[in-house]
Design an enzyme around this catalytic site. Sequence first.
Site, PDB file in Angstrom:
ATOM      1  N   ASP A  53     -17.682  -7.116   8.852  1.00 57.22           N
ATOM      2  CA  ASP A  53     -18.214  -7.488   7.534  1.00 57.22           C
ATOM      3  C   ASP A  53     -18.076  -8.988   7.372  1.00 57.22           C
ATOM      4  O   ASP A  53     -17.218  -9.612   7.992  1.00 57.22           O
ATOM      5  CB  ASP A  53     -17.429  -6.802   6.410  1.00 57.22           C
ATOM      6  N   ASP A  64     -11.773  -3.337   0.387  1.00 57.64           N
ATOM      7  CA  ASP A  64     -10.617  -4.055   0.915  1.00 57.64           C
ATOM      8  C   ASP A  64      -9.434  -3.817  -0.019  1.00 57.64           C
ATOM      9  O   ASP A  64      -9.570  -3.177  -1.064  1.00 57.64           O
ATOM     10  CB  ASP A  64     -10.935  -5.536   1.100  1.00 57.64           C
ATOM     11  N   SER A  65      -8.269  -4.328   0.354  1.00 61.15           N
ATOM     12  CA  SER A  65      -7.054  -3.996  -0.402  1.00 61.15           C
ATOM     13  C   SER A  65      -6.763  -4.967  -1.531  1.00 61.15           C
ATOM     14  O   SER A  65      -5.879  -4.735  -2.339  1.00 61.15           O
ATOM     15  CB  SER A  65      -5.855  -3.995   0.545  1.00 61.15           C
TER      16      SER A  65
END
EC number: 2.4.2.29
Length: 379
Positions: free
Chosen positions: A268, A94-95
């Site tokens: 997720d 993820d970021s």
Amino acid sequence: MPAVTYEHIKTCKQSGARLGIVHTPHGSFETPMFMPVGTKATVKTMSPEELRNIEAKIILGNTYHLWLQPGNDIIKHAGGLHKFMNWDGPILTDSGGFQVFSLSNLRKISEEGVEFRHHTNGSKLFLSPEKSMQIQNDLGSDIMMAFDECPPMPAEYDYVKDSIERTTRWAARCLKAHQRPGDQALFGIIQGGEYKDLREQSAKELVSLDFPGYAIGGLSVGEPKPVMYDMVEHTEQFMPKDKPRYLMGVGSPDALIECSIRGMDMFDCVLPTRIARNGTCMTSNGRLVVKNAKYADDLRPLDEQCDCYTCQHYTRAYIRHLVKAEETFGIRLTTIHNLHFLLKLMEDIRQAIREDRLLDFKDEFFEQYGLNVENPKNF
């Protein structure tokens, strides 16, 4: 050619769900697929070998946590996240955006990025689109996520509109800063809260930037499930059909089925591992809280229809004893079971798509799981 591609296999005639294959530099996986979350370069209590045994094909790593500990420089020095954690399959990172935005009382958003305080020691930190790309390039994941603003739900319309427009500008900066498009695919994240026109605007703006895949973000954050399903159904029509579609943060069995029906490919959630740690298990007949006194002398497996390692070898009574005694092995056994349960559910969803009967499968599953009642047991 992008590092990650989507191959469409078939569409379910009954439901419209998609069966496909996502190809990555570290292997391919069939979709719809659930991705276990390995926040700090480990799926809690599970070894990579155990993950392979339960047919996990792709796992997540968390950019924010790995940046702070042990540091992206150390992981880069080790040869990237795959080598560092001994996982040779695909990895998605993820970021860092979601973590930063969940620190809402500790952060300050500007056009440049987000200034915030460390969640444990209070030191000042700054995360921007460029910094997120640098960290993820160092981690070497197969799929990277653009740095986005995740607005709270609910939020005022004007706030969300400003937010999605900033997310688009940040997405363009991410594409520019991304150093490894040949072996790492960068996905864009569609936002927009519960406003359909903003979801459409966000999707169209991001599609015009031509990412190799797209995610829907900002859902599964406490809104009622019908609202989530409505947003997914509305947003899906603006997402490319020839690229992977990832619904972030969704992992309850009912939502996995409902959102596969609505055209999503990847999911997720920390749910299966988090609830496993307090002794809550997903079974064919619904939720089972193994700590409950009634299981003290119950010599059946957690789920008599399950063939996971836990259910083949251990009883409810034994697992209850371990969880009550706070023995780590108990958490390992419930985690193995819950992840196996969800990965097997996804396999059943894919098979139902092949057979054009996903709506029938949904009805059968909901009936047995106890989701067709007025107030179903929720996770």
